[in-house]
Scaffold this active site. Structure first.
Site, PDB file in Angstrom:
ATOM      1  N   GLU A  55     -38.625 -11.454  18.810  1.00 15.86           N
ATOM      2  CA  GLU A  55     -38.309 -10.419  19.809  1.00 15.86           C
ATOM      3  C   GLU A  55     -39.072 -10.598  21.126  1.00 15.86           C
ATOM      4  O   GLU A  55     -39.678  -9.660  21.636  1.00 15.86           O
ATOM      5  CB  GLU A  55     -38.627  -9.021  19.227  1.00 15.86           C
ATOM      6  CG  GLU A  55     -37.818  -8.713  17.994  1.00 15.86           C
ATOM      7  CD  GLU A  55     -38.230  -7.412  17.309  1.00 15.86           C
ATOM      8  OE1 GLU A  55     -37.327  -6.672  16.907  1.00 15.86           O
ATOM      9  OE2 GLU A  55     -39.452  -7.127  17.184  1.00 15.86           O
TER      10      GLU A  55
HETATM   11  C1  TNX Z   1     -38.054  -5.906  13.684  1.00 19.83           C
HETATM   12  S1  TNX Z   1     -38.469  -8.214  11.948  1.00 19.83           S
HETATM   13  C2  TNX Z   1     -39.275  -6.507  13.935  1.00 19.83           C
HETATM   14  C3  TNX Z   1     -40.484  -5.712  13.834  1.00 19.83           C
HETATM   15  C4  TNX Z   1     -40.196  -4.264  13.553  1.00 19.83           C
HETATM   16  C5  TNX Z   1     -39.106  -4.176  12.517  1.00 19.83           C
HETATM   17  C6  TNX Z   1     -38.817  -2.781  12.085  1.00 19.83           C
HETATM   18  C7  TNX Z   1     -39.169  -8.718  13.160  1.00 19.83           C
HETATM   19  C8  TNX Z   1     -39.466 -10.129  13.138  1.00 19.83           C
HETATM   20  N1  TNX Z   1     -39.437  -7.851  14.127  1.00 19.83           N
HETATM   21  O1  TNX Z   1     -41.242  -5.842  15.014  1.00 19.83           O
HETATM   22  O2  TNX Z   1     -41.363  -3.669  13.097  1.00 19.83           O
HETATM   23  O3  TNX Z   1     -37.941  -4.737  13.038  1.00 19.83           O
HETATM   24  O4  TNX Z   1     -37.898  -2.748  11.049  1.00 19.83           O
END
Ligand code: TNX
Length: 539
Positions: A343
């Site tokens: 992300e």
């Molecule tokens: C996505 S999964 C994220 C996390 C969040 C999560 C909440 C991922 C690699 N990144 O930063 O905590 O969703 O479900």
């Protein structure tokens, strides 16, 4: 069907066992024969389900005349023998002697042995009236077998068979081996901090279900949770709060080492994650040069993602990363270092690729294999790196095309922070609701198009902590779903079955109660009626 192989160590152990039985048989005639009620080993609450279980209907008694034996020269097996004695003591109150002698008046033996022709975590267990023989590929396999033994131990003793209590273990043969080498869960200790004690309890439960990897999300926008001696403000400033504005916290290196050692005793590898270049607000508050935008950010206690980045084009950022990777690698005996990489919405794609390709040699320099979330596979990486598939099948395929292995954590199936249903109080639902059947009913081998069995290192169930701040809340999301992920990672597809699983899951209730686990009483599972709020014994 596997043909049993009789390696030299197995022959040795059978010979020793034979000797033991001859010696004890001399005393046998004087003893009254115990007549056990008929048993059915295959009806035991196995979790995960073993490869093969052949019941023989009789019982092996664990009582004050039972002893544990392990080869005197095998220090690792002796430790497991002591661990087994501890576990049996907390369940039964009996302290079984390890390698006891004549004065212990032993009539029956549990015998631990290694058979190096097996895979390291594989084991067989032969249970007869007089002996319970464990043959395992290594100490790890013996540890796995001990978990099985804990699970087939009856809940209560039978005290009508003799003038002392006897725990009647069903007889038969168990043959078992893991499907995947990597059977994991993740705790996000960054969004909300969890204490060393909380993490240790999670480790205990993972071990009971034969999971062998705990991934710790140590850093994120809201907190930096591990002491770095060369950059002390990371923990002191970056660790000073959490989601919702609570006090946060961090592990000193000594505390982290304590977690690592505690996990290692239970054959669990810790995978540390330092998420970068995004999810880095807490670090940039401590050391503002990292973000490269000339601004000092504020501590963040909300739950947004994707707003922070480090400066990918600054050499000092890589010197900093080198220090962090060096310090954490030095106190992490396991083979993996997780760099996050998810992300990164405010990092340009070219900066992201450049960043990952520069960080990877740093991780390898300190002797670790780099693990990252699936986005990482858009960079050109060494084939020893490992991608953790959570969102993009295409990225998982890109990883495999580069010869990398993949850990399966598909959010729609394996995210422990997804709500059970729309009414359940904790968790998120951006990837959907995950009731207990959805969590269990998928096949890791065929889930991702373009991946073969050999591309998959294993399965990991991550527990993000935006909505949970207490151990009891953590447990509510993790249990009972974690047992299902353990079975998906350990058991063969042909042995997995929802109807069998839901009954065996219901049969975990006494264990959950003994461990004082706050589990979600899913209406899909026929939980037994249980009173006794105060558990008298611990597992
Ligand atoms: C996505 S999964 C994220 C996390 C969040 C999560 C909440 C991922 C690699 N990144 O930063 O905590 O969703 O479900």
């Amino acid at each position: 069907m596997k043909v049993p192989s009789f390696g030299t160590s197995l022959i040795r152990s059978l010979a020793m066992l034979g000797l033991f039985l001859v010696v004890t048989a001399c005393m046998e005639e004087k003893r009254p024969q115990i007549v056990y009620p008929e048993t059915d080993l295959s009806a035991s609450p196995f979790m995960p389900i073993p490869d093969e279980v052949v019941p023989t209907g009789d019982a092996f008694g664990i009582d004050r005349h039972t002893g544990i034996y392990a080869p005197a020269a095998d220090g690792e097996l002796l430790e497991i023998a002591d661990y087994l004695a501890d576990r049996l003591q907390s369940r039964t109150g009996l302290r079984l002697p390890v390698n006891g002698s004549a004065e212990n008046d032993i009539h029956r033996a549990i015998y631990l042995n290694t058979d190096t022709e097996k895979g390291p975590e594989d084991y067989d267990m032969y249970i007869t009236r007089d002996s319970l023989l464990i043959n395992a590929g290594s100490a790890a396999g013996a540890f796995m077998a001990v978990q099985t033994l804990r699970q087939i131990l009856p809940e209560t003793a039978n005290d009508t068979l003799a003038e002392f209590p006897i725990w009647a273990v069903p007889t038969g043969k168990i043959t078992d081996a893991p499907e995947f080498a990597y059977r994991g869960s993740m705790l996000d200790v960054a969004r909300h901090f969890f204490s060393v004690e909380d993490v240790k309890k999670y480790i205990d439960i993972m071990a009971y279900y034969k999971m062998n990897v705990l991934h710790l999300g140590l850093t994120n926008d809201q907190g930096w949770r591990i002491e770095i001696k060369s950059w002390p403000l990371l923990a002191e400033v970056g660790g000073s709060t959490e989601v919702g504005g609570g006090p946060g916290g961090y592990y000193t290196q000594e505390e982290y080492k304590d977690i690592v050692a505690y996990a290692a005793e239970q054959f669990i590898t810790i995978v540390p994650e330092v998420d970068m270049p995004g999810h880095t607000n807490a670090a940039s508050v401590a050391y503002p040069f990292l973000n490269g935008n000339g601004k000092t950010p504020e501590l963040y206690t909300g739950t947004r993602v994707g707003f922070s980045t480090w400066d990918a084009r600054k050499d000092t950022v890589y010197s900093f990363i080198d220090d962090v990777v060096r310090e954490i690698s030095a106190i992490t005996p396991g083979p993996y270092f997780h760099v996050g990489g998810d992300e990164t919405h405010v990092t340009s794609q070219s900066d992201y690729i450049y960043f990952m390709e520069r960080v990877e040699p740093i991780v390898r320099k300190y002797g670790k294999q780099m693990v990252g979330w699936d986005e990482m596979a858009i960079a050109k990486l060494d084939s020893s790196s490992i991608a953790q598939f959570w969102a993009s099948e295409e990225n998982a395929q890109k990883a495999v095309a580069q010869g990398m292995k993949v850990i399966l954590s598909p959010a729609k199936k394996a995210y422990l922070d997804m709500q059970y249903d729309s009414l359940s109080p904790l968790g998120l639902h951006w990837a959907g609701y995950i009731p207990v059947d959805t969590a269990y009913q998928w096949n890791p081998v065929s889930y991702t198009a373009g991946l073969d069995r050999d591309d998959i290192l294993g399965v990991e169930a991550p527990l993000w902590s935006e909505t949970i701040s207490e151990l009891s809340e953590l447990e509510f999301l993790a249990f009972p779903r974690l047992s299902g992920y353990a079975e998906l990672a350990w058991s063969k597809e042909e042995n997995r079955d929802w109807e069998s699983y839901r009954l065996r899951l219901a049969a975990q209730a006494p264990y959950f109660r003994r461990m004082e686990i706050n589990y979600y009483k899913s209406p899909l599972i026929p939980w037994p009626e249980m009173e006794l709020p105060e558990p008298a014994i611990k597992d």
